[in-house]
Design a protein around this motif. Structure first.
Motif, mmCIF file in Angstrom:
data_model
loop_
_atom_site.group_PDB
_atom_site.id
_atom_site.type_symbol
_atom_site.label_atom_id
_atom_site.label_comp_id
_atom_site.label_asym_id
_atom_site.label_seq_id
_atom_site.Cartn_x
_atom_site.Cartn_y
_atom_site.Cartn_z
ATOM 1 N N GLY A 125 18.275 -10.361 -0.417
ATOM 2 C CA GLY A 125 17.730 -11.246 0.602
ATOM 3 C C GLY A 125 18.709 -12.290 1.096
ATOM 4 O O GLY A 125 18.383 -13.084 1.968
ATOM 5 N N PHE A 126 19.938 -12.300 0.545
ATOM 6 C CA PHE A 126 20.903 -13.321 0.938
ATOM 7 C C PHE A 126 21.307 -13.200 2.403
ATOM 8 O O PHE A 126 21.444 -14.216 3.095
ATOM 9 C CB PHE A 126 22.150 -13.276 0.045
ATOM 10 C CG PHE A 126 23.218 -14.224 0.513
ATOM 11 C CD1 PHE A 126 23.083 -15.590 0.305
ATOM 12 C CD2 PHE A 126 24.331 -13.770 1.195
ATOM 13 C CE1 PHE A 126 24.044 -16.475 0.757
ATOM 14 C CE2 PHE A 126 25.301 -14.644 1.647
ATOM 15 C CZ PHE A 126 25.155 -16.002 1.434
ATOM 16 N N SER A 127 21.508 -12.001 2.906
ATOM 17 C CA SER A 127 21.946 -11.822 4.304
ATOM 18 C C SER A 127 20.959 -12.441 5.279
ATOM 19 O O SER A 127 21.353 -13.173 6.193
ATOM 20 C CB SER A 127 22.121 -10.341 4.625
ATOM 21 O OG SER A 127 23.191 -9.809 3.899
ATOM 22 N N LYS A 128 19.674 -12.173 5.081
ATOM 23 C CA LYS A 128 18.650 -12.744 5.971
ATOM 24 C C LYS A 128 18.568 -14.259 5.807
ATOM 25 O O LYS A 128 18.404 -14.989 6.774
ATOM 26 C CB LYS A 128 17.289 -12.114 5.696
ATOM 27 C CG LYS A 128 17.186 -10.705 6.201
ATOM 28 C CD LYS A 128 15.804 -10.146 5.974
ATOM 29 C CE LYS A 128 15.740 -8.716 6.460
ATOM 30 N NZ LYS A 128 14.438 -8.104 6.229
ATOM 31 N N ALA A 129 18.684 -14.733 4.579
ATOM 32 C CA ALA A 129 18.630 -16.175 4.329
ATOM 33 C C ALA A 129 19.826 -16.881 4.978
ATOM 34 O O ALA A 129 19.668 -17.941 5.594
ATOM 35 C CB ALA A 129 18.595 -16.450 2.826
ATOM 36 N N SER A 173 17.032 -30.429 8.768
ATOM 37 C CA SER A 173 18.096 -29.934 7.899
ATOM 38 C C SER A 173 17.586 -28.693 7.180
ATOM 39 O O SER A 173 16.401 -28.590 6.873
ATOM 40 C CB SER A 173 18.533 -30.995 6.894
ATOM 41 O OG SER A 173 17.475 -31.303 6.019
ATOM 42 N N ARG A 174 18.495 -27.765 6.935
ATOM 43 C CA ARG A 174 18.130 -26.506 6.287
ATOM 44 C C ARG A 174 19.019 -26.264 5.080
ATOM 45 O O ARG A 174 20.183 -26.653 5.059
ATOM 46 C CB ARG A 174 18.311 -25.340 7.249
ATOM 47 C CG ARG A 174 17.315 -25.294 8.358
ATOM 48 C CD ARG A 174 17.570 -24.092 9.226
ATOM 49 N NE ARG A 174 16.504 -23.940 10.207
ATOM 50 C CZ ARG A 174 16.410 -22.918 11.023
ATOM 51 N NH1 ARG A 174 17.312 -21.954 11.003
ATOM 52 N NH2 ARG A 174 15.414 -22.845 11.881
ATOM 53 N N GLN A 175 18.438 -25.563 4.101
ATOM 54 C CA GLN A 175 19.199 -25.109 2.947
ATOM 55 C C GLN A 175 18.554 -23.844 2.408
ATOM 56 O O GLN A 175 17.358 -23.635 2.587
ATOM 57 C CB GLN A 175 19.307 -26.187 1.878
ATOM 58 C CG GLN A 175 18.012 -26.619 1.266
ATOM 59 C CD GLN A 175 18.220 -27.699 0.208
ATOM 60 O OE1 GLN A 175 19.320 -27.936 -0.254
ATOM 61 N NE2 GLN A 175 17.150 -28.354 -0.185
ATOM 62 N N ILE A 176 19.365 -23.000 1.779
ATOM 63 C CA ILE A 176 18.853 -21.793 1.139
ATOM 64 C C ILE A 176 19.251 -21.827 -0.320
ATOM 65 O O ILE A 176 20.272 -22.421 -0.687
ATOM 66 C CB ILE A 176 19.367 -20.508 1.825
ATOM 67 C CG1 ILE A 176 20.888 -20.438 1.834
ATOM 68 C CG2 ILE A 176 18.809 -20.384 3.226
ATOM 69 C CD1 ILE A 176 21.466 -19.124 2.337
ATOM 70 N N GLU A 190 9.206 -27.182 5.228
ATOM 71 C CA GLU A 190 8.681 -25.829 5.336
ATOM 72 C C GLU A 190 9.507 -24.938 4.433
ATOM 73 O O GLU A 190 10.706 -25.128 4.293
ATOM 74 C CB GLU A 190 8.781 -25.329 6.768
ATOM 75 C CG GLU A 190 7.836 -26.021 7.719
ATOM 76 C CD GLU A 190 7.917 -25.396 9.096
ATOM 77 O OE1 GLU A 190 7.554 -24.217 9.232
ATOM 78 O OE2 GLU A 190 8.359 -26.095 10.010
ATOM 79 N N GLN A 191 8.858 -23.938 3.841
ATOM 80 C CA GLN A 191 9.543 -23.049 2.932
ATOM 81 C C GLN A 191 9.382 -21.616 3.426
ATOM 82 O O GLN A 191 8.289 -21.198 3.781
ATOM 83 C CB GLN A 191 8.971 -23.193 1.528
ATOM 84 C CG GLN A 191 9.765 -22.514 0.471
ATOM 85 C CD GLN A 191 9.284 -22.879 -0.919
ATOM 86 O OE1 GLN A 191 8.322 -23.597 -1.098
ATOM 87 N NE2 GLN A 191 9.961 -22.364 -1.918
ATOM 88 N N VAL A 219 15.165 -18.418 -1.053
ATOM 89 C CA VAL A 219 14.187 -19.242 -0.351
ATOM 90 C C VAL A 219 14.935 -20.145 0.625
ATOM 91 O O VAL A 219 16.046 -20.591 0.346
ATOM 92 C CB VAL A 219 13.331 -20.063 -1.352
ATOM 93 C CG1 VAL A 219 14.144 -21.089 -2.076
ATOM 94 C CG2 VAL A 219 12.159 -20.698 -0.674
ATOM 95 N N GLY A 220 14.334 -20.356 1.781
ATOM 96 C CA GLY A 220 14.891 -21.268 2.767
ATOM 97 C C GLY A 220 13.985 -22.477 2.911
ATOM 98 O O GLY A 220 12.763 -22.333 2.972
#
Length: 168
Positions: free
Chosen positions: A157-161, A52-55, A31-32, A39-40
């Motif tokens: 957008g980094f803080s939210k990501a 697993s997650r990455q931004i 999922e993106q 982008v996450g």
């Protein structure tokens, strides 16, 4: 003659739709999510059913990407990965957040067949705090043949990501 053309045309449309569905079903486990310029990506491992997650974000020059991955959920560090389409020669990178912060040089581990540099950073360290307050981040590293790359990344957008990356 006209019925034959319509039949062939509809067969082609059906084939394009079927191929599109097959390609889409292969990419379903990931999922993106969009966070301004970041982008996450959340992927589920089919064998273990672990997520697993990455931004990440792309530089303005289009050559480099910057990724943060929470490899050890619950741990104190995350992995910062600077990827390049060019082969990387150096085993370090330097960065500057906005133009007021000082230049920081960090050693890193080469990976991705010499196309990326990886470093482990504290989840709640000074770098993350500064990135949350900043507008842009400029890296510098050397690539073959003796070219100094200076990609600039937006921090919009980094803080939210980052919050999304650490939330479970």
């Amino acid at each position: 003659m006209r019925k034959f053309r319509i039949g062939v045309y509809s067969l082609r449309v059906f084939m394009v739709i079927a191929i599109g569905l097959m390609a889409f079903s292969v990419n379903c486990p990931a999922e993106q999510f969009k966070f301004a310029d970041w982008v996450g990506i959340e992927e589920t491992d089919p064998a273990t059913n672990i997520k697993s997650r990455q931004i990440g974000t792309v530089s303005k020059d289009g050559i480099s990407t910057l990724w943060l991955t929470d490899l050890d959920a619950g741990g104190d560090n995350i992995e910062l990965t600077l990827k390049s389409s060019d082969k990387i020669a150096s085993v370090y990178f330097s960065y500057r957040i906005d133009s007021v912060d000082t230049l920081v040089i960090r050693s890193a581990i080469k990976g991705c067949e010499s196309h990326c540099l990886k470093d482990s950073i504290p989840k709640k360290g000074e770098l993350i705090k500064t990135m949350k307050r900043g507008l842009r981040m400029q890296f510098e590293y050397d690539s073959y043949p003796d070219i100094s790359q200076k990609p600039m990344f937006s921090l919009r957008g980094f803080s939210k990501a980052h919050w999304w990356l650490l939330s479970k």
